[in-house]
Design a protein around this motif. Structure first.
Motif, PDB file in Angstrom:
ATOM      1  N   TYR A 135       0.774  -1.245   0.026  1.00 14.99           N
ATOM      2  CA  TYR A 135       0.069  -0.076   0.064  1.00 14.99           C
ATOM      3  C   TYR A 135       0.887   1.156  -0.035  1.00 14.99           C
ATOM      4  CZ  TYR A 135      -4.316  -2.644   0.743  1.00 14.99           C
ATOM      5  OH  TYR A 135      -5.143  -3.607   0.990  1.00 14.99           O
ATOM      6  N   ALA A 136       1.904   1.148   0.581  1.00 12.33           N
ATOM      7  CA  ALA A 136       2.954   2.252   0.918  1.00 12.33           C
ATOM      8  C   ALA A 136       3.652   2.631  -0.495  1.00 12.33           C
ATOM      9  CB  ALA A 136       3.942   2.071   1.934  1.00 12.33           C
ATOM     10  N   THR A 137       3.601   1.968  -1.267  1.00 14.08           N
ATOM     11  CA  THR A 137       4.288   2.165  -2.741  1.00 14.08           C
ATOM     12  C   THR A 137       3.225   2.583  -3.818  1.00 14.08           C
ATOM     13  OG1 THR A 137       3.778  -0.127  -3.397  1.00 14.08           O
ATOM     14  CG2 THR A 137       6.149   0.209  -2.232  1.00 14.08           C
ATOM     15  N   MET A 138       2.099   2.325  -3.429  1.00  9.48           N
ATOM     16  CA  MET A 138       0.953   2.683  -4.262  1.00  9.48           C
ATOM     17  C   MET A 138       0.718   4.389  -4.411  1.00  9.48           C
ATOM     18  SD  MET A 138      -2.035  -0.157  -3.667  1.00  9.48           S
ATOM     19  CE  MET A 138      -3.192   0.374  -5.056  1.00  9.48           C
ATOM     20  N   PRO A 139       0.499   4.749  -5.809  1.00 10.93           N
ATOM     21  CA  PRO A 139       0.131   6.252  -5.794  1.00 10.93           C
ATOM     22  C   PRO A 139      -0.772   6.742  -4.976  1.00 10.93           C
ATOM     23  CG  PRO A 139       0.316   5.239  -7.948  1.00 10.93           C
ATOM     24  CD  PRO A 139       0.387   4.030  -6.944  1.00 10.93           C
ATOM     25  N   ALA A 140      -0.658   8.000  -4.379  1.00 15.80           N
ATOM     26  CA  ALA A 140      -1.644   8.506  -3.518  1.00 15.80           C
ATOM     27  C   ALA A 140      -2.912   8.648  -4.049  1.00 15.80           C
ATOM     28  CB  ALA A 140      -1.378  10.058  -3.055  1.00 15.80           C
ATOM     29  N   ASP A 189      -5.729   4.478 -14.128  1.00  9.88           N
ATOM     30  CA  ASP A 189      -4.540   5.230 -14.324  1.00  9.88           C
ATOM     31  C   ASP A 189      -3.394   4.525 -13.806  1.00  9.88           C
ATOM     32  OD1 ASP A 189      -6.275   7.292 -15.175  1.00  9.88           O
ATOM     33  OD2 ASP A 189      -6.311   8.363 -13.196  1.00  9.88           O
ATOM     34  N   TYR A 190      -3.427   3.509 -12.909  1.00 12.95           N
ATOM     35  CA  TYR A 190      -2.264   2.867 -12.170  1.00 12.95           C
ATOM     36  C   TYR A 190      -2.452   1.343 -12.424  1.00 12.95           C
ATOM     37  CZ  TYR A 190      -1.756   7.590 -10.437  1.00 12.95           C
ATOM     38  OH  TYR A 190      -1.441   8.974 -10.347  1.00 12.95           O
ATOM     39  N   PRO A 191      -3.067   0.824 -13.655  1.00 16.27           N
ATOM     40  CA  PRO A 191      -3.196  -0.440 -13.572  1.00 16.27           C
ATOM     41  C   PRO A 191      -2.371  -1.653 -12.786  1.00 16.27           C
ATOM     42  CG  PRO A 191      -2.411   0.275 -15.687  1.00 16.27           C
ATOM     43  CD  PRO A 191      -2.538   1.306 -14.844  1.00 16.27           C
ATOM     44  N   ALA A 192      -0.880  -1.302 -13.012  1.00 15.10           N
ATOM     45  CA  ALA A 192      -0.095  -2.471 -12.325  1.00 15.10           C
ATOM     46  C   ALA A 192      -0.161  -2.204 -10.794  1.00 15.10           C
ATOM     47  CB  ALA A 192       1.439  -2.000 -12.931  1.00 15.10           C
ATOM     48  N   GLN A 193      -0.050  -0.813 -10.261  1.00 10.49           N
ATOM     49  CA  GLN A 193      -0.099  -0.882  -8.940  1.00 10.49           C
ATOM     50  C   GLN A 193      -1.457  -1.321  -8.240  1.00 10.49           C
ATOM     51  OE1 GLN A 193       1.068   1.287 -11.283  1.00 10.49           O
ATOM     52  NE2 GLN A 193       2.480   2.707 -10.605  1.00 10.49           N
ATOM     53  N   PHE A 194      -2.505  -1.063  -8.912  1.00 20.69           N
ATOM     54  CA  PHE A 194      -3.846  -1.386  -8.454  1.00 20.69           C
ATOM     55  C   PHE A 194      -4.015  -3.153  -8.291  1.00 20.69           C
ATOM     56  CE2 PHE A 194      -8.114  -2.781  -9.114  1.00 20.69           C
ATOM     57  CZ  PHE A 194      -8.950  -2.032  -8.002  1.00 20.69           C
TER      58      PHE A 194
END
Length: 278
Positions: free
Chosen positions: A64-69, A97-102
């Motif tokens: 979670y900490a590495t995911m965009p705000a 917007d952030y498919p990989a992080q999601f």
């Protein structure tokens, strides 16, 4: 035997009667009942369970900490279909917007919940269908559910025996007897259990290592057996607006189809028994 031949039999009978009276006394029964209700894990088993939970929690928080705000104030875990609709609306743009992080955050959350038997994975499956469509959503759900179930399997292998016997003693005896009868066609039976709602998946995850189901059979049965039910749930995620309750997912028709598919998986076992009796 020596005491009985030497004339001590009367004393032994008297002593046995006294012991039986003690066992049947209300005080003894109360103490026994209190002992049976005692928390089953030892100190070291409890420490091991907490340690594993903290390790997984740290990993999840790190993801979670590495995911965009994001506007986390608008995000909460759903408790019903209405909450799920709101969550889907908030997450749709973020996932785009952030498919990989999601996807990393979604998978980590799903596996965490499955490992520690946290209710709500059905909402995660519906969300996968709503955000990713049927095919991508189905692959994500089945792989995550299998990974989480495997983690739960090994966690139970570490500390699960006293806990499962304490929580579900009758169900555990039934499961152990059924597995013992089906050792030769164990994969077929496990597929049947995974496809149909005969036993809860949480119980299967916890009980499987205790009754000595090999991991490769557990893994394969989980990977394949979860596909039908997962498909139904993921596909329902495409039409969240038409869904009123989670109970609507598994009506009589749906359950009948699942049992039909599950019956096909145990057909070889039935045919083999029939040939044996003939």
């Amino acid at each position: 035997m020596r005491n009985f031949l030497s004339g001590g039999g009367g004393d032994n009978v008297k002593q046995t009667d006294e012991e039986n009276l003690k066992e049947d006394s209300p005080t003894s029964k109360k103490a026994s009942s209190k002992f049976e209700g005692k928390f089953p894990l030892s100190k070291w088993e409890l420490i091991a369970a907490i340690s594993v939970f903290l390790i997984f929690t740290t990993g999840l928080l790190s993801v979670y900490a590495t995911m965009p705000a994001s506007q986390y104030g608008n995000i909460k875990f759903p408790r019903n279909i209405s909450d799920l609709r709101l969550l889907k609306d908030h997450l749709a743009m973020y996932a785009n917007d952030y498919p990989a992080q999601f996807i990393l955050g979604y998978c980590s959350t799903y596996i965490f919940m499955q490992t520690f038997m946290i209710p709500g994975t059905i909402f995660m499956s519906l969300l996968a269908g709503a955000l990713f469509g049927v095919m991508r959503g189905l692959v994500m759900v089945v792989l995550n559910a299998t990974a989480g179930a495997s983690s739960c399997y090994f966690l139970s292998k570490l500390i699960g025996r006293p806990l499962v016997s304490w929580l579900w003693p009758e169900k555990m005896r039934y499961f152990h007897a059924e597995i013992a009868k089906r050792r030769e066609k164990l994969l077929n039976y496990m597929l049947f259990l995974r496809i149909t709602p005969t036993l809860p998946n949480t119980f299967i995850n916890l009980a499987s290592p205790i009754v000595d189901i090999p991991f490769h059979i557990f893994f394969l049965a989980t990977l394949v057996g979860l596909i039908p039910a997962s498909y139904i749930t993921v596909r329902a995620g495409l039409a969240l607006g038409d869904l009123k309750s989670v109970k609507d997912l598994y009506d009589f028709k749906t359950l009948a189809v699942l049992f039909l598919i599950g019956s096909i998986s145990i057909l070889p076992t039935i045919l083999k028994r029939k040939r044996t009796y003939e």
